[in-house]
Design a protein around this motif. Structure first.
Motif, PDB file in Angstrom:
ATOM      1  N   GLU A 439       0.827  -1.199   0.000  1.00  0.00           N
ATOM      2  CA  GLU A 439       0.000   0.000   0.000  1.00  0.00           C
ATOM      3  C   GLU A 439       0.867   1.257   0.000  1.00  0.00           C
ATOM      4  O   GLU A 439       1.597   1.526   0.953  1.00  0.00           O
ATOM      5  CB  GLU A 439      -0.934   0.007   1.219  1.00  0.00           C
ATOM      6  N   LYS A 440       0.780   2.021  -1.064  1.00  0.00           N
ATOM      7  CA  LYS A 440       1.574   3.244  -1.143  1.00  0.00           C
ATOM      8  C   LYS A 440       1.166   4.262  -0.082  1.00  0.00           C
ATOM      9  O   LYS A 440       1.957   5.130   0.284  1.00  0.00           O
ATOM     10  CB  LYS A 440       1.457   3.841  -2.546  1.00  0.00           C
ATOM     11  N   ALA A 441      -0.058   4.127   0.407  1.00  0.00           N
ATOM     12  CA  ALA A 441      -0.493   5.021   1.476  1.00  0.00           C
ATOM     13  C   ALA A 441       0.355   4.843   2.728  1.00  0.00           C
ATOM     14  O   ALA A 441       0.506   5.779   3.520  1.00  0.00           O
ATOM     15  CB  ALA A 441      -1.970   4.767   1.809  1.00  0.00           C
ATOM     16  N   ILE A 442       0.939   3.655   2.896  1.00  0.00           N
ATOM     17  CA  ILE A 442       1.785   3.404   4.066  1.00  0.00           C
ATOM     18  C   ILE A 442       3.213   3.865   3.820  1.00  0.00           C
ATOM     19  O   ILE A 442       3.790   4.610   4.609  1.00  0.00           O
ATOM     20  CB  ILE A 442       1.767   1.905   4.442  1.00  0.00           C
ATOM     21  N   ALA A 443       3.809   3.423   2.713  1.00  0.00           N
ATOM     22  CA  ALA A 443       5.218   3.739   2.459  1.00  0.00           C
ATOM     23  C   ALA A 443       5.436   5.193   2.061  1.00  0.00           C
ATOM     24  O   ALA A 443       6.480   5.770   2.361  1.00  0.00           O
ATOM     25  CB  ALA A 443       5.768   2.817   1.374  1.00  0.00           C
ATOM     26  N   LYS A 468      -2.883   9.708  -2.936  1.00  0.00           N
ATOM     27  CA  LYS A 468      -3.724  10.071  -4.078  1.00  0.00           C
ATOM     28  C   LYS A 468      -5.188   9.858  -3.718  1.00  0.00           C
ATOM     29  O   LYS A 468      -5.695  10.485  -2.809  1.00  0.00           O
ATOM     30  CB  LYS A 468      -3.278   9.323  -5.325  1.00  0.00           C
ATOM     31  N   LYS A 469      -5.905   8.935  -4.386  1.00  0.00           N
ATOM     32  CA  LYS A 469      -7.320   8.729  -4.083  1.00  0.00           C
ATOM     33  C   LYS A 469      -7.569   7.550  -3.143  1.00  0.00           C
ATOM     34  O   LYS A 469      -8.715   7.191  -2.890  1.00  0.00           O
ATOM     35  CB  LYS A 469      -8.103   8.531  -5.379  1.00  0.00           C
ATOM     36  N   GLU A 470      -6.486   6.960  -2.651  1.00  0.00           N
ATOM     37  CA  GLU A 470      -6.621   5.811  -1.756  1.00  0.00           C
ATOM     38  C   GLU A 470      -6.520   6.268  -0.303  1.00  0.00           C
ATOM     39  O   GLU A 470      -5.554   6.924   0.091  1.00  0.00           O
ATOM     40  CB  GLU A 470      -5.553   4.761  -2.051  1.00  0.00           C
ATOM     41  N   LEU A 471      -7.532   5.894   0.486  1.00  0.00           N
ATOM     42  CA  LEU A 471      -7.610   6.286   1.887  1.00  0.00           C
ATOM     43  C   LEU A 471      -7.676   5.036   2.757  1.00  0.00           C
ATOM     44  O   LEU A 471      -8.444   4.111   2.473  1.00  0.00           O
ATOM     45  CB  LEU A 471      -8.858   7.145   2.130  1.00  0.00           C
ATOM     46  N   ILE A 507     -12.821  -2.128   1.948  1.00  0.00           N
ATOM     47  CA  ILE A 507     -12.371  -3.493   2.201  1.00  0.00           C
ATOM     48  C   ILE A 507     -11.406  -3.474   3.370  1.00  0.00           C
ATOM     49  O   ILE A 507     -10.524  -2.609   3.444  1.00  0.00           O
ATOM     50  CB  ILE A 507     -11.721  -4.116   0.947  1.00  0.00           C
ATOM     51  N   ASP A 508     -11.623  -4.394   4.309  1.00  0.00           N
ATOM     52  CA  ASP A 508     -10.707  -4.526   5.435  1.00  0.00           C
ATOM     53  C   ASP A 508      -9.513  -5.350   4.957  1.00  0.00           C
ATOM     54  O   ASP A 508      -9.640  -6.544   4.665  1.00  0.00           O
ATOM     55  CB  ASP A 508     -11.396  -5.222   6.613  1.00  0.00           C
ATOM     56  N   LEU A 509      -8.356  -4.720   4.868  1.00  0.00           N
ATOM     57  CA  LEU A 509      -7.172  -5.384   4.328  1.00  0.00           C
ATOM     58  C   LEU A 509      -6.665  -6.509   5.215  1.00  0.00           C
ATOM     59  O   LEU A 509      -5.857  -7.332   4.774  1.00  0.00           O
ATOM     60  CB  LEU A 509      -6.063  -4.361   4.099  1.00  0.00           C
ATOM     61  N   LEU A 510      -7.161  -6.584   6.442  1.00  0.00           N
ATOM     62  CA  LEU A 510      -6.753  -7.664   7.336  1.00  0.00           C
ATOM     63  C   LEU A 510      -7.603  -8.911   7.170  1.00  0.00           C
ATOM     64  O   LEU A 510      -7.143 -10.021   7.449  1.00  0.00           O
ATOM     65  CB  LEU A 510      -6.811  -7.200   8.794  1.00  0.00           C
ATOM     66  N   VAL A 536      -8.252  -2.334   9.057  1.00  0.00           N
ATOM     67  CA  VAL A 536      -7.553  -1.444   8.134  1.00  0.00           C
ATOM     68  C   VAL A 536      -8.457  -1.314   6.926  1.00  0.00           C
ATOM     69  O   VAL A 536      -8.425  -2.131   6.001  1.00  0.00           O
ATOM     70  CB  VAL A 536      -6.169  -2.004   7.733  1.00  0.00           C
ATOM     71  N   LEU A 537      -9.305  -0.306   6.950  1.00  0.00           N
ATOM     72  CA  LEU A 537     -10.338  -0.142   5.932  1.00  0.00           C
ATOM     73  C   LEU A 537      -9.830   0.743   4.805  1.00  0.00           C
ATOM     74  O   LEU A 537      -9.429   1.892   5.027  1.00  0.00           O
ATOM     75  CB  LEU A 537     -11.597   0.465   6.561  1.00  0.00           C
ATOM     76  N   LYS A 538      -9.866   0.202   3.602  1.00  0.00           N
ATOM     77  CA  LYS A 538      -9.366   0.920   2.443  1.00  0.00           C
ATOM     78  C   LYS A 538     -10.524   1.338   1.554  1.00  0.00           C
ATOM     79  O   LYS A 538     -11.370   0.517   1.184  1.00  0.00           O
ATOM     80  CB  LYS A 538      -8.404   0.036   1.638  1.00  0.00           C
ATOM     81  N   VAL A 539     -10.558   2.627   1.202  1.00  0.00           N
ATOM     82  CA  VAL A 539     -11.567   3.143   0.273  1.00  0.00           C
ATOM     83  C   VAL A 539     -10.856   3.960  -0.795  1.00  0.00           C
ATOM     84  O   VAL A 539      -9.768   4.488  -0.582  1.00  0.00           O
ATOM     85  CB  VAL A 539     -12.622   4.017   0.993  1.00  0.00           C
ATOM     86  N   LYS A 540     -11.465   4.000  -1.956  1.00  0.00           N
ATOM     87  CA  LYS A 540     -10.984   4.871  -3.023  1.00  0.00           C
ATOM     88  C   LYS A 540     -11.991   5.988  -3.166  1.00  0.00           C
ATOM     89  O   LYS A 540     -13.099   5.783  -3.640  1.00  0.00           O
ATOM     90  CB  LYS A 540     -10.813   4.088  -4.326  1.00  0.00           C
TER      91      LYS A 540
END
Length: 541
Positions: A439-443, A468-471, A507-510, A536-540
């Motif tokens: 996940e680029k949101a992390i790095a 970007k558009k990923e939260l 989506i919960d990435l876990l 860890v909920l990911k939304v676009k």
């Protein structure tokens, strides 16, 4: 800005691949066995890479003082009175230019085995970290492997002077080494040292106690402790030159980084000089400092360190939160203290010095530490360090020998790790580290702490990451009971992170489970959390 999240996997090399389960307290290497460098096969290294590691710290590979007799190979024997444990501490270096013979299949080719390990590790896509122990050496330090023309530490010293800028050691002139313990330790002749040298933990007398680092001697970098820590750095002290040569020796072997033991006990002036010299020849080589005084962090970073342990801040905060001794706002306080240097702070939950998470001295069960794993890995862009065994629940509750039963895995004894591994726990670690890797949101993404508007959360912790558009919305439950965490996302977060309002699939990435989230300025989201679990909920958006 790093393009990938750095994950350091620390391995206590002599234990990691040892499959002998005799585990006799104070056992010899013949009784208890010992892991070897050759055990790190391409398959083993691939599994470490697949766990999520980017770097491997092979702890304890340089030859250190031991009770094991290798004199038949021309390796001097150490007196057991000044060795801690049968195997000895890896931080009592006996020869900076040599590899620990315990780790070799063919003792006479031990350096070649290390060089092949470095090459295998690099082929597996991993970088190599080893220890650099600059503050102290074993009491009987003697290099038999130093390159031709290199003068040994102490060679050329004037032991009649307690301090001299060009001495490598500090001395107690006219006094013999007389510690408060038995100098025979089963030998016919006692250990003798005259004049006594100062002990590694800044003990400048001839009589260290059992709680001192009595098996080590302090190195002299030109600081006169007898005169109140006055520095004498011109001309360049002899110790500086000798230690620089050691750094360059290992850099030439392909080492990618040095984890520098007790770095703050060595003057910052040396580090500024040495790191610049090393990086002129090896620009990508990194220095990781063990510095415990937060007031010194920025000075040591300015002296060339790339990363520093975040022990006193984030580790101690998470320790207290996990044990319900502190509220989760302690996590926010911890990151805020180093916010200006956040990319340089190395987060961790275990290492060879600290308690095992699953020990009875910490939280008792590895699963109870999972919310701290999620927070420390995903909170910021900075690196995270994992200690081998942590991911399968190693408890550290054995009385191995010298160290006793203290909730830590021994660094002094021949031993092996538990063969009982919680695969579900390993999978959880792998998933969390995979999120950090993928996940680029992390790095690379932005971070937003939600706790200042959610002060009702005392045992939960919530934050956002954005790319970007990923939260990503991360909520961790540190409580032992289920929790319904209702989290307000303030309007400021929408503006700062450029979040769109609306209803989005998440989506919960876990767990890969899906749900809908309504994102609204100053709106509230409620998530159901099992005990000690996270989302860890990911939304676009």
């Amino acid at each position: 800005m790093a393009s990938n999240k750095v994950i350091i996997y620390q391995i206590f090399t002599r234990l990691y691949s040892n499959r002998c389960q005799t585990r006799k307290p104070f056992g010899t290497i013949e009784e208890n066995g010992c892991g070897k460098l050759n055990d790190f096969t391409p398959t083993v290294l691939k599994s470490i890479r697949e766990l999520g590691a980017t770097h491997v710290w092979f702890t304890g590979v340089i030859r250190h003082a031991t009770m094991t007799d290798y004199s038949r190979y021309g390796i001097p024997r150490q007196h057991p009175a000044v060795v801690k444990g049968r195997a000895g501490s890896p931080y009592a270096i006996i020869d900076y230019y040599d590899i620990d013979p315990d780790l070799a299949v063919d003792v006479e080719r031990r350096m070649e085995e290390f060089e092949r390990l470095v090459a295998r590790t690099h082929r597996a896509g991993l970088k190599v970290i080893i220890d650099f122990v600059p503050n102290h050496v074993a009491r009987q330090y003697e290099s038999i492997a130093k390159p031709k023309g290199v003068k040994d530490l102490g060679e050329g010293d004037n032991p009649e002077l307690g301090f001299d800028p060009q001495n490598n050691f500090y001395y107690c002139p006219g006094q013999s080494f007389a510690p408060y313990f038995d100098l025979y330790h089963g030998e016919q002749e006692p250990y003798a040292e005259h004049p006594a040298k100062a002990t590694g933990n800044d003990c400048f007398n001839n009589a260290p106690g059992m709680n001192d680092w009595y098996e080590t001697v302090k190195l002299n970098y030109g600081v006169d402790y007898y005169a109140g820590r006055v520095g004498h750095f011109t001309p360049v002290p002899s110790t500086w030159l000798k230690m620089l040569h050691i750094l360059l020796f290992w850099a030439a072997k392909g080492v990618d980084a040095f984890r520098c033991d007790m770095a703050e006990m060595v003057p910052a002036e040396f580090w500024a000089w040495a790191t610049q010299q090393v990086k002129q020849q090896y620009p990508d080589l990194q220095f990781i400092g063990e510095v415990y005084n937060p007031a010194e962090y920025r000075r040591y970073l300015a002296s060339g360190f790339d990363l520093l342990y975040d022990k006193v801040g984030m580790y101690d905060a998470l320790f207290g939160v996990l044990r319900h001794e502190r509220d989760t706002n302690a996590i926010s306080w911890a990151w805020q203290q180093t916010d200006d240097i956040r990319d340089h702070m190395l987060y961790f939950l275990e290492n060879h010095d600290e308690l095992r998470l699953a020990s009875d001295f910490f939280v008792g069960q590895a699963e109870k530490a999972l919310p701290a794993l999620v927070v420390s890995v995903l909170l910021q862009q900075n690196p995270f360090m994992l200690y081998a065994g942590q991911e399968w629940g190693e408890r550290g509750m054995d009385a191995e020998g010298f160290s006793g039963c203290d909730g830590r895995t021994t660094i002094f004894d021949y031993w092996s790790l538990s063969q009982q591994r919680d695969e579900a726990l390993v999978d959880y670690y792998r998933r969390v580290l995979s999120i950090a890797a993928k996940e680029k949101a992390i790095a690379q993404g932005q971070f937003f702490d939600l706790m200042y508007v959610n002060q009702h959360l005392h045992r939960q912790y919530a934050f956002l990451r954005k790319w970007k558009k990923e939260l990503l919305l991360v909520v961790a439950n540190f409580d032992d009971v289920p929790a319904k965490a209702c989290v307000t996302i303030p309007a400021h977060a929408f503006d700062y992170l450029t979040i769109s309002e609306g209803t989005f699939e998440a989506i919960d990435l876990l767990t890969d489970s899906k749900t809908n989230l309504q994102l609204q300025r100053d709106g509230q989201l409620c998530v159901e959390l099992a005990p000690r679990q996270s989302v860890v909920l990911k939304v676009k958006s």
